[in-house]
Design a protein around this motif. Structure first.
Motif, mmCIF file in Angstrom:
data_model
loop_
_atom_site.group_PDB
_atom_site.id
_atom_site.type_symbol
_atom_site.label_atom_id
_atom_site.label_comp_id
_atom_site.label_asym_id
_atom_site.label_seq_id
_atom_site.Cartn_x
_atom_site.Cartn_y
_atom_site.Cartn_z
ATOM 1 N N LEU A 19 0.845 -1.193 0.000
ATOM 2 C CA LEU A 19 0.000 0.000 0.000
ATOM 3 C C LEU A 19 0.884 1.248 0.000
ATOM 4 O O LEU A 19 0.596 2.230 -0.685
ATOM 5 C CB LEU A 19 -0.913 -0.020 1.242
ATOM 6 N N HIS B 99 -10.118 0.191 2.749
ATOM 7 C CA HIS B 99 -9.199 -0.941 2.770
ATOM 8 C C HIS B 99 -9.678 -1.952 3.809
ATOM 9 O O HIS B 99 -10.216 -1.562 4.846
ATOM 10 C CB HIS B 99 -7.796 -0.429 3.129
ATOM 11 N N PRO B 100 -9.474 -3.257 3.545
ATOM 12 C CA PRO B 100 -9.972 -4.252 4.506
ATOM 13 C C PRO B 100 -9.163 -4.347 5.807
ATOM 14 O O PRO B 100 -9.626 -4.996 6.749
ATOM 15 C CB PRO B 100 -9.906 -5.574 3.737
ATOM 16 N N LEU B 101 -7.971 -3.743 5.846
ATOM 17 C CA LEU B 101 -7.154 -3.887 7.058
ATOM 18 C C LEU B 101 -7.208 -2.639 7.946
ATOM 19 O O LEU B 101 -7.194 -1.511 7.454
ATOM 20 C CB LEU B 101 -5.693 -4.182 6.693
ATOM 21 N N GLU B 102 -7.240 -2.851 9.250
ATOM 22 C CA GLU B 102 -7.296 -1.756 10.204
ATOM 23 C C GLU B 102 -5.971 -0.995 10.234
ATOM 24 O O GLU B 102 -4.902 -1.593 10.302
ATOM 25 C CB GLU B 102 -7.638 -2.292 11.593
ATOM 26 N N GLY B 103 -6.060 0.316 10.189
ATOM 27 C CA GLY B 103 -4.861 1.139 10.222
ATOM 28 C C GLY B 103 -4.353 1.502 8.832
ATOM 29 O O GLY B 103 -3.387 2.253 8.695
ATOM 30 N N ALA B 104 -5.003 0.957 7.773
ATOM 31 C CA ALA B 104 -4.522 1.191 6.408
ATOM 32 C C ALA B 104 -4.564 2.677 6.041
ATOM 33 O O ALA B 104 -3.637 3.194 5.407
ATOM 34 C CB ALA B 104 -5.344 0.372 5.414
ATOM 35 N N LEU C 116 -4.385 5.288 8.019
ATOM 36 C CA LEU C 116 -3.324 6.019 8.727
ATOM 37 C C LEU C 116 -1.984 5.784 8.029
ATOM 38 O O LEU C 116 -1.215 6.717 7.799
ATOM 39 C CB LEU C 116 -3.231 5.574 10.191
ATOM 40 N N LEU C 117 -1.728 4.529 7.676
ATOM 41 C CA LEU C 117 -0.486 4.218 6.972
ATOM 42 C C LEU C 117 -0.416 5.009 5.663
ATOM 43 O O LEU C 117 0.604 5.637 5.353
ATOM 44 C CB LEU C 117 -0.391 2.714 6.695
ATOM 45 N N GLY D 87 -11.067 -1.768 7.522
ATOM 46 C CA GLY D 87 -11.431 -2.994 8.229
ATOM 47 C C GLY D 87 -12.576 -2.733 9.190
ATOM 48 O O GLY D 87 -13.542 -2.061 8.847
ATOM 49 N N SER D 88 -12.432 -3.234 10.420
ATOM 50 C CA SER D 88 -13.471 -2.942 11.406
ATOM 51 C C SER D 88 -13.113 -1.691 12.187
ATOM 52 O O SER D 88 -13.623 -1.438 13.265
ATOM 53 C CB SER D 88 -13.670 -4.133 12.344
ATOM 54 N N TYR E 24 -13.354 -3.609 23.964
ATOM 55 C CA TYR E 24 -12.414 -2.510 23.728
ATOM 56 C C TYR E 24 -13.146 -1.233 23.337
ATOM 57 O O TYR E 24 -12.647 -0.132 23.576
ATOM 58 C CB TYR E 24 -11.327 -2.894 22.700
ATOM 59 N N LYS F 258 -15.014 -0.058 26.777
ATOM 60 C CA LYS F 258 -14.070 0.550 27.723
ATOM 61 C C LYS F 258 -13.823 2.027 27.415
ATOM 62 O O LYS F 258 -13.652 2.843 28.314
ATOM 63 C CB LYS F 258 -12.731 -0.198 27.654
ATOM 64 N N GLU F 259 -13.792 2.333 26.117
ATOM 65 C CA GLU F 259 -13.500 3.719 25.720
ATOM 66 C C GLU F 259 -14.651 4.676 25.992
ATOM 67 O O GLU F 259 -14.443 5.872 26.122
ATOM 68 C CB GLU F 259 -13.174 3.783 24.219
#
Ligand SMILES: [Zn+2]
Lengths: 305, 151
Positions: free
Chosen positions: A89, A107-112, A114-115, A130-131, A196, A199-200
């Motif tokens: 990516l 994108h299917p992945l978490e954090g994509a 931001l990257l 992602g989620s 998770y 909690k937030e």
């Protein structure tokens, strides 16, 4: 100021930013038809990189950019595109940043997202990772409540459906911690809000976890319905048994207050009966339509001169 | 006789002391120990400070910053003594970094940092007791054993 900034998470925005976006969105609503002639995004290019299909979100961004008089370039189906065939990516972004003035990524992945923003000198808007987050959907949700009910504070909001995998729900709940609202959560036991996320928000929101919609439907100002996906159930009989009790029918909707609203991030499958669509409370199509002014506002604030 | 002297003294090298009882092997696991390093390990030795603790003494080995950071994730209260010619020439405690870069793998398989992108993993310290860190990319939290298993 959002100029040249990426939008990855709603938590990137402060209250002032959100107010500014809503004001700009109001302006876009009022001037929808003149914007194309005024061309505030003239000669600017928006790139949509969707590594996961979401036709509605992509079209909404593309329509917003077109309505601002800008251009759109778009990655073809990510499965056949030469981008994404083994290319990182990071590399794709390093190339695309020279093609466009603003990049929208799903994108299917978490954090994509931001990257992507870290490898891009051009601003990146997260259209779902992602989620993880989907901040523009959240802004649309908040804007819908504000437009339809006049205010977000002091409202009672019941969220029903898949609270476990529903990314829009997680983002919305995080964003609602900025407001003084009462939240009721209703879900099947296997689709409860993950720890998770809970909690937030638990110390920042007045949250009630309830088993039955009947406990909150009469006093709710907002009924936010999400899709329960069949794939989440190993036993399909379980799904069919359950889906009935989470369906919003006209009878259910009539129990709601006079000035309450029903929302849904769409697409819906069986969660809301078609009969409900014609009721004044049904605001889910209106909600989808607010996606355009919100995204127009964001694009012009981020990539405008 | 002093109970801590059960482990022989070393001439040159590093002593990692005040490791929580039972965690010495985890610490050893993250250090690349080579043939020149003779090691003594004390497991569950009594300690005035901690009741029971583990101690590791490594001959001819001095630790790098990245190794100290990893040790701080397993043993946040560990103290490090650098020994030259049987003398302690430096003694300090490990420091839990606020930002943990490149030493920890995110436990979320669906995290972008696990998909071969050219980036270091990146975590922010959420709390030191219980040790909890949060992935800067996917925002998922990891704690205690999850952290140790991903070092
Ligand atoms: Zn992660």
């Amino acid at each position: 100021m959002l100029k040249n900034k990426s939008l990855i998470s709603v938590s990137d925005l402060d209250e002032g930013d959100i107010e500014n976006i809503f004001e700009k969105a109001d302006y876009m609503c009022q001037n929808m038809n003149n914007m194309r002639q005024n061309e505030p995004m003239k000669l600017k290019i928006l790139a949509t990189l969707f590594y996961e299909p979401s036709t509605r979100t992509r079209l909404s961004f593309e329509s917003a950019m077109e309505r601002l008089g800008g251009y759109v370039i778009s990655m073809a189906d990510s499965k056949t595109s030469s981008f994404s065939k083994g290319e990182t990516l990071a590399d794709t972004i390093r190339i695309v940043e020279s093609y466009a003035d603003i990049i929208v990524i799903r994108h299917p992945l978490e954090g994509a997202a931001l990257l992507a923003s870290r490898f891009s000198s051009k601003p990146v808007i997260n259209a779902g990772d992602g989620s993880g987050e989907h901040p523009t959907q959240t802004l649309v949700d908040l804007y819908t409540i504000k437009k339809e009910l006049g205010d977000i504070d002091n409202k009672e909001i019941t969220i029903i459906g898949d609270l476990k995998y529903g990314r829009t729900v997680h983002s919305l709940l995080l964003a609602l911690t900025r407001y003084n609202v009462k939240i009721n959560l209703v879900s099947p036991s296997n689709l409860k809000l993950p720890d998770y996320v809970y909690k937030e928000i638990k110390n920042k929101l007045d949250i009630n976890i309830i088993n039955d919609l009947e406990q909150s439907i009469e006093q709710s100002d907002v009924l936010y319905v999400t899709r329960i996906q069949k794939e989440r159930f190993t036993d399909k009989n379980e799904y069919y048994k359950l889906i009935g009790s989470y369906k919003i029918t006209k009878d259910e909707a009539e129990k709601m207050k006079e000035n309450s609203i029903i929302m849904h991030p769409l697409p819906r499958i069986d969660e809301i009966d078609a009969d409900v669509d014609f009721m004044k409370k049904a605001k889910y199509f209106k909600q989808a339509s607010y996606g355009i002014p919100i995204r127009m506002a964001l694009i012009s604030m981020i990539a405008g001169d | 006789m002093d109970k801590t002297l059960k482990i022989s003294k070393i001439k040159d090298g590093t002593v990692i002391d005040h490791i929580p009882a039972g965690k010495a092997l985890k610490v050893l696991n993250i250090l690349n120990i080579c043939e020149n390093n003779s090691i003594s390990i004390g497991i569950r030795v009594s300690s005035s400070k901690m009741k029971e603790k583990d101690v590791i003494k490594i001959e001819n080995r001095f630790l790098e910053k990245i190794e100290l950071d990893k040790i701080s994730m397993i043993a946040p209260r560990a103290s490090i003594s650098i020994i030259k010619n049987y003398d302690i020439i430096e003694k300090f405690s490990v420091d839990l970094p606020q930002k943990i870069m490149g030493i920890l793998k995110c436990n979320n398989q669906n995290c972008i940092t696990n998909s071969g992108e050219p980036v270091d993993s990146e975590f922010n310290l959420v709390s030191s007791s219980p040790l909890t860190v949060k992935c800067a990319y996917c925002k998922r939290e990891m704690s205690d054993n999850e952290i140790i298993n991903n070092l």
